[in-house]
Design a protein around this motif. Structure first.
Motif, PDB file in Angstrom:
ATOM      1  N   ASN A   1       0.806  -1.224   0.000  1.00 17.25           N
ATOM      2  CA  ASN A   1       0.000   0.000   0.000  1.00 17.25           C
ATOM      3  C   ASN A   1       0.840   1.275   0.000  1.00 17.25           C
ATOM      4  O   ASN A   1       0.404   2.316   0.487  1.00 17.25           O
ATOM      5  CB  ASN A   1      -0.971   0.000   1.186  1.00 17.25           C
TER       6      ASN A   1
ATOM      7  N   THR B   1      -0.811   4.876   1.177  1.00 16.03           N
ATOM      8  CA  THR B   1      -0.374   5.754   2.270  1.00 16.03           C
ATOM      9  C   THR B   1      -0.225   7.199   1.798  1.00 16.03           C
ATOM     10  O   THR B   1       0.792   7.850   2.045  1.00 16.03           O
ATOM     11  CB  THR B   1       0.956   5.252   2.854  1.00 16.03           C
TER      12      THR B   1
ATOM     13  N   ILE C   1      -2.347  10.344   6.507  1.00 11.66           N
ATOM     14  CA  ILE C   1      -2.727   9.154   5.751  1.00 11.66           C
ATOM     15  C   ILE C   1      -4.119   8.643   6.133  1.00 11.66           C
ATOM     16  O   ILE C   1      -4.638   7.730   5.481  1.00 11.66           O
ATOM     17  CB  ILE C   1      -1.697   8.017   5.897  1.00 11.66           C
ATOM     18  N   ASP C   2      -4.723   9.237   7.163  1.00 10.09           N
ATOM     19  CA  ASP C   2      -6.082   8.838   7.551  1.00 10.09           C
ATOM     20  C   ASP C   2      -7.161   9.549   6.736  1.00 10.09           C
ATOM     21  O   ASP C   2      -8.314   9.112   6.723  1.00 10.09           O
ATOM     22  CB  ASP C   2      -6.325   9.155   9.031  1.00 10.09           C
TER      23      ASP C   2
ATOM     24  N   ALA D   1      -8.615   7.475   3.862  1.00 12.08           N
ATOM     25  CA  ALA D   1      -9.217   6.266   4.440  1.00 12.08           C
ATOM     26  C   ALA D   1     -10.567   6.593   5.063  1.00 12.08           C
ATOM     27  O   ALA D   1     -11.541   5.849   4.903  1.00 12.08           O
ATOM     28  CB  ALA D   1      -8.277   5.663   5.480  1.00 12.08           C
TER      29      ALA D   1
ATOM     30  N   PHE E   1      -6.469   4.662   9.386  1.00 17.64           N
ATOM     31  CA  PHE E   1      -5.669   3.845   8.496  1.00 17.64           C
ATOM     32  C   PHE E   1      -5.186   2.591   9.212  1.00 17.64           C
ATOM     33  O   PHE E   1      -4.617   2.676  10.305  1.00 17.64           O
ATOM     34  CB  PHE E   1      -4.463   4.636   7.990  1.00 17.64           C
TER      35      PHE E   1
ATOM     36  N   TRP F   1      -2.596  -0.368   9.276  1.00 20.09           N
ATOM     37  CA  TRP F   1      -1.329  -0.794   8.679  1.00 20.09           C
ATOM     38  C   TRP F   1      -1.353  -2.255   8.276  1.00 20.09           C
ATOM     39  O   TRP F   1      -0.631  -2.670   7.390  1.00 20.09           O
ATOM     40  CB  TRP F   1      -0.185  -0.552   9.659  1.00 20.09           C
TER      41      TRP F   1
END
Length: 345
Positions: free
Chosen positions: A148, A184, A209-210, A213, A266, A268
């Protein structure tokens, strides 16, 4: 067409060694200077960082929580531009047309919420860790095993392995992301529409990075631009100790906010938003422990682009496995962000 206003958001903490180069590259943009505001959110620097920021005309705001994510949120609250560019203090814009290249596709495609460079710029003069990161297209080798990542990886020839839709417009890609996965995307030169960003950031932290998402979880899809340019990231130079410290920070901060704050979107361990992808983790652990597979990846990378920086790959994987492993174990017993005491770039 009149150019839109852009707010450059830069979190800092004792970043005097890199901030000047970052701000100099912003000042060299062909974009109208009166359309750019630079906002530096400082976490209490004692090394001249604030003085450098003011020298380049930046607005300096206080970041009491000291972390980069808190700094981005503080800078965003002060931003007045139509677009917000998340630039870290250790980033350098590679040429004078960079900002224009990032903004123009967003004016063509109003449905896209933001844009991001699709690669890190490889420079011969950089330290071997920075060259390694630009070659694999990420600062964290664990992400390569999950697939990702969000920048061009020389090994795979792709900017991500997340399933998505894309349309090529020559200088950029119009990308459609949905519940099949989320890369990401968010740091090191990502530009968002300010209204979109402000509507999705609540509280004291901006977890870059959220953002996408969260949008996908709520609406099912999002449109984004991947511009076929790059950004320079002076991540760790030649300092493996700094690399380890940044990996430790990443895992400790993530687990703290995930477990205690409930503020992370997000995952991982997820390739897609709907389920876990444990085999990516297992592959990373197995390859790293066996050593030979990650050495093989380094050799393959060297054959694709000759640079001895590739041979940091096994070391990077071992450091990451150690820091993430102990970080996860410690995360169950000690809940705190990594201390920023004595932090510096």
């Amino acid at each position: 067409m009149e150019k839109p206003t852009v707010s450059i958001l830069i979190p800092t903490l004792n970043a005097s060694s890199v901030l000047g180069n970052c701000l100099e590259s912003i000042k060299k943009q062909n974009y109208p200077a009166e359309k750019i505001e630079i906002i530096v959110a400082d976490g209490g620097s004692s090394d001249g960082t604030v003085e450098i920021a003011k020298k380049y005309g930046a607005v300096v705001v206080e970041n009491k929580l000291k972390t980069g994510e808190a700094g981005k949120a503080a800078a965003l609250r002060a931003a007045g531009g139509e677009f917000a560019a998340l630039i870290d203090s250790d980033n350098i814009l590679p040429d004078g047309s960079w900002l224009e290249q990032m903004i123009e596709p967003l004016l063509e495609h109003e449905e896209a919420v933001g844009s991001e460079p699709w690669q890190y710029v490889w420079r011969k003069e950089d330290g071997f860790i920075d060259r390694y990161c630009s070659l694999i297209g990420m600062n964290d080798p664990f992400v390569m095993f999950l697939g990702n990542y969000d920048r061009v990886n020389i090994l795979t020839g792709k900017w991500t392995e997340v399933k998505h839709d894309e349309k090529d417009f020559g200088d950029y890609l119009l990308v459609g992301l949905d519940k099949r996965g989320v890369p990401t995307i968010g740091a090191n030169g990502t530009v968002f529409r300010s209204g979109f960003l402000k509507n999705r950031v609540r509280g004291d932290y901006l977890f870059d990075i959220d953002i996408l998402a969260k949008e996908i979880k709520e609406k099912g899809f999002v449109k984004f631009i991947k511009v076929k340019n790059g950004i320079i990231h002076n991540f760790c130079g030649r300092d493996a100790g700094k690399f380890a410290r940044k990996q430790r920070r990443r895992v400790k901060d993530y687990l703290f906010h995930l477990n205690k704050k409930g503020g992370r979107e997000f995952g991982w361990g997820e390739m897609d938003l709907g389920g876990q992808r444990p085999w990516g983790m297992m592959k990373f652990v197995l390859y790293t422990l066996l050593v030979v597979p990650v050495v093989g990846q380094a050799i393959l990378g060297f054959l694709k682009k000759a640079d001895f920086a590739w041979f940091f790959h096994p070391v990077a994987c071992w450091i990451t496995l150690w820091e993430y492993g102990w970080g996860r174990v410690g995360g169950y017993f000690k809940t705190a962000e990594l201390s920023r005491e004595g932090w510096g770039q």
